[in-house]
Design a protein around this motif. Structure first.
Motif, mmCIF file in Angstrom:
data_model
loop_
_atom_site.group_PDB
_atom_site.id
_atom_site.type_symbol
_atom_site.label_atom_id
_atom_site.label_comp_id
_atom_site.label_asym_id
_atom_site.label_seq_id
_atom_site.Cartn_x
_atom_site.Cartn_y
_atom_site.Cartn_z
ATOM 1 N N ILE A 8 -88.181 5.027 -32.439
ATOM 2 C CA ILE A 8 -87.391 3.894 -31.947
ATOM 3 C C ILE A 8 -87.690 3.717 -30.463
ATOM 4 O O ILE A 8 -87.371 4.579 -29.646
ATOM 5 C CB ILE A 8 -85.884 4.121 -32.158
ATOM 6 C CG1 ILE A 8 -85.582 4.404 -33.636
ATOM 7 C CG2 ILE A 8 -85.090 2.913 -31.672
ATOM 8 C CD1 ILE A 8 -84.131 4.795 -33.895
ATOM 9 N N ASP A 9 -88.321 2.606 -30.134
ATOM 10 C CA ASP A 9 -88.722 2.346 -28.750
ATOM 11 C C ASP A 9 -88.489 0.862 -28.462
ATOM 12 O O ASP A 9 -89.418 0.116 -28.183
ATOM 13 C CB ASP A 9 -90.196 2.729 -28.568
ATOM 14 C CG ASP A 9 -90.634 2.684 -27.120
ATOM 15 O OD1 ASP A 9 -89.819 3.057 -26.247
ATOM 16 O OD2 ASP A 9 -91.778 2.274 -26.851
ATOM 17 N N VAL A 10 -87.232 0.456 -28.548
ATOM 18 C CA VAL A 10 -86.853 -0.954 -28.499
ATOM 19 C C VAL A 10 -86.194 -1.268 -27.162
ATOM 20 O O VAL A 10 -85.115 -0.748 -26.852
ATOM 21 C CB VAL A 10 -85.896 -1.302 -29.660
ATOM 22 C CG1 VAL A 10 -85.477 -2.760 -29.582
ATOM 23 C CG2 VAL A 10 -86.561 -1.013 -31.008
ATOM 24 N N PHE A 11 -86.865 -2.122 -26.390
ATOM 25 C CA PHE A 11 -86.341 -2.532 -25.084
ATOM 26 C C PHE A 11 -86.552 -4.023 -24.885
ATOM 27 O O PHE A 11 -87.504 -4.605 -25.414
ATOM 28 C CB PHE A 11 -87.062 -1.792 -23.946
ATOM 29 C CG PHE A 11 -86.778 -0.323 -23.889
ATOM 30 C CD1 PHE A 11 -85.743 0.157 -23.103
ATOM 31 C CD2 PHE A 11 -87.546 0.581 -24.603
ATOM 32 C CE1 PHE A 11 -85.476 1.518 -23.039
ATOM 33 C CE2 PHE A 11 -87.294 1.936 -24.547
ATOM 34 C CZ PHE A 11 -86.247 2.410 -23.758
ATOM 35 N N GLN A 12 -85.688 -4.631 -24.108
ATOM 36 C CA GLN A 12 -85.893 -5.976 -23.575
ATOM 37 C C GLN A 12 -85.949 -5.807 -22.065
ATOM 38 O O GLN A 12 -84.924 -5.783 -21.390
ATOM 39 C CB GLN A 12 -84.764 -6.905 -24.014
ATOM 40 C CG GLN A 12 -84.721 -7.110 -25.524
ATOM 41 C CD GLN A 12 -83.434 -7.748 -26.004
ATOM 42 O OE1 GLN A 12 -82.458 -7.834 -25.278
ATOM 43 N NE2 GLN A 12 -83.440 -8.185 -27.252
ATOM 44 N N LEU B 17 -87.450 9.831 -33.566
ATOM 45 C CA LEU B 17 -87.721 10.007 -32.140
ATOM 46 C C LEU B 17 -87.246 8.738 -31.437
ATOM 47 O O LEU B 17 -87.846 7.671 -31.581
ATOM 48 C CB LEU B 17 -89.213 10.236 -31.899
ATOM 49 C CG LEU B 17 -89.643 10.414 -30.437
ATOM 50 C CD1 LEU B 17 -88.959 11.630 -29.811
ATOM 51 C CD2 LEU B 17 -91.167 10.534 -30.343
ATOM 52 N N PHE B 18 -86.155 8.839 -30.696
ATOM 53 C CA PHE B 18 -85.457 7.704 -30.098
ATOM 54 C C PHE B 18 -85.633 7.758 -28.583
ATOM 55 O O PHE B 18 -85.127 8.657 -27.920
ATOM 56 C CB PHE B 18 -83.980 7.789 -30.504
ATOM 57 C CG PHE B 18 -83.087 6.688 -29.997
ATOM 58 C CD1 PHE B 18 -83.583 5.489 -29.508
ATOM 59 C CD2 PHE B 18 -81.696 6.856 -30.033
ATOM 60 C CE1 PHE B 18 -82.750 4.486 -29.057
ATOM 61 C CE2 PHE B 18 -80.846 5.857 -29.580
ATOM 62 C CZ PHE B 18 -81.377 4.674 -29.087
ATOM 63 N N ASN B 19 -86.382 6.797 -28.049
ATOM 64 C CA ASN B 19 -86.618 6.731 -26.607
ATOM 65 C C ASN B 19 -85.529 5.905 -25.940
ATOM 66 O O ASN B 19 -85.289 4.754 -26.309
ATOM 67 C CB ASN B 19 -87.989 6.110 -26.321
ATOM 68 C CG ASN B 19 -88.304 6.069 -24.835
ATOM 69 O OD1 ASN B 19 -87.835 6.897 -24.060
ATOM 70 N ND2 ASN B 19 -89.113 5.100 -24.437
ATOM 71 N N THR B 20 -84.863 6.478 -24.934
ATOM 72 C CA THR B 20 -83.797 5.786 -24.220
ATOM 73 C C THR B 20 -84.098 5.796 -22.723
ATOM 74 O O THR B 20 -84.886 6.611 -22.235
ATOM 75 C CB THR B 20 -82.425 6.430 -24.465
ATOM 76 O OG1 THR B 20 -82.340 7.678 -23.755
ATOM 77 C CG2 THR B 20 -82.197 6.685 -25.947
ATOM 78 N N MET B 21 -83.432 4.904 -21.999
ATOM 79 C CA MET B 21 -83.604 4.818 -20.552
ATOM 80 C C MET B 21 -82.255 5.005 -19.874
ATOM 81 O O MET B 21 -81.266 4.381 -20.251
ATOM 82 C CB MET B 21 -84.217 3.470 -20.172
ATOM 83 C CG MET B 21 -84.590 3.349 -18.708
ATOM 84 S SD MET B 21 -85.502 1.814 -18.346
ATOM 85 C CE MET B 21 -87.088 2.217 -19.079
ATOM 86 N N LEU B 22 -82.241 5.883 -18.873
ATOM 87 C CA LEU B 22 -81.022 6.176 -18.129
ATOM 88 C C LEU B 22 -81.198 5.713 -16.686
ATOM 89 O O LEU B 22 -81.937 6.329 -15.918
ATOM 90 C CB LEU B 22 -80.726 7.678 -18.156
ATOM 91 C CG LEU B 22 -80.651 8.343 -19.537
ATOM 92 C CD1 LEU B 22 -80.338 9.832 -19.395
ATOM 93 C CD2 LEU B 22 -79.607 7.666 -20.401
ATOM 94 N N LEU B 23 -80.533 4.632 -16.331
ATOM 95 C CA LEU B 23 -80.672 4.070 -14.994
ATOM 96 C C LEU B 23 -79.424 4.243 -14.137
ATOM 97 O O LEU B 23 -79.473 4.031 -12.928
ATOM 98 C CB LEU B 23 -81.009 2.577 -15.089
ATOM 99 C CG LEU B 23 -82.311 2.232 -15.818
ATOM 100 C CD1 LEU B 23 -82.473 0.718 -15.907
ATOM 101 C CD2 LEU B 23 -83.505 2.856 -15.121
#
Length: 221
Positions: free
Chosen positions: A142-146, A174-180
């Motif tokens: 899972i690598d879903v971003f806008q 495998l779930f890719n997330t972003m921490l800002l």
């Protein structure tokens, strides 16, 4: 060739266009490699490829090479596909779901995704595809971003439960997330704390390439 050499000194943008869904899609030579970026973040190759490669290595290249069918939600330029095929030597079927047809057009032009025979690209919304598919998968990426934004549905229990249902025995997510910011950290902490599917294990791999955190889900049997 000159642009590739000069890119070790400074990134060189060679293509920019708007898409129907993305603010901007850019192809850039950076450190001798073509990368695909959105307006604010790396979409494929570069740092993103290193992030997902780290996650695949954590699962185990030896396990992945024996798998039969891998689902990728969010293809973009296809860097994870290239890692699977070129480095891991995965020989099974790959289904890639991408909502933005303009990105796939660029990926075919610059990264030759359409030459990978085992890859099937489906233009669809990831949530809709997960609801419709009747297949089962050994690995779901899972690598879903806008741009830098992650759609809310990725954290909904219904979506997570459906993704886990689509796993074969001893399969992985495998779930890719972003921490800002702090809110993103709390969001991931809650996601992991609330995960209560007894047939699955969950863990996080924090702070890869500064802002990325990987979440790995493994089906027990």
């Amino acid at each position: 060739m000159l642009k590739k050499v000069l890119s070790y000194l400074i990134p060189i943008k060679i293509h920019t266009e708007k898409s129907s869904l993305s603010k901007s899609i850019e192809i850039t030579w950076a450190n001798g490699q073509l990368v695909l970026d959105s307006e604010s973040t790396n979409y494929s190759y570069g740092s993103l490829q290193r992030v997902l490669r780290y996650g695949l290595k954590n699962i185990g290249f030896d396990k992945i090479v024996k798998m039969e069918h891998i689902l990728i939600l969010g293809v973009a330029g296809g860097s994870v596909v290239k890692t699977l095929v070129d480095e891991i030597k995965f020989g099974g079927q790959i289904t890639g779901v991408e909502i933005d047809p303009d990105i796939i057009k660029i990926a075919n032009q610059y990264f030759k995704l359409d030459e990978i025979q085992q890859l099937e690209i489906i233009i669809d919304d990831a949530f809709e595809f997960v609801l419709k598919t009747k297949e089962k998968y050994d690995l779901i990426v899972i690598d879903v971003f806008q741009d830098t934004t992650m759609p809310n549905f990725l954290y909904e229990s219904y979506f997570t439960n459906r993704v886990c249902y689509l796993l074969k025995s001893k399969g992985f997510v495998l779930f890719n997330t972003m921490l800002l910011n702090k809110q993103d950290n709390l969001r991931n902490e809650k996601y992991i704390a609330d995960f209560c599917t007894v047939n699955h294990n969950i863990k996080s791999i924090p702070r890869i390439e500064v802002h990325n955190e990987l979440i790995v889900i493994e089906k027990k049997m």
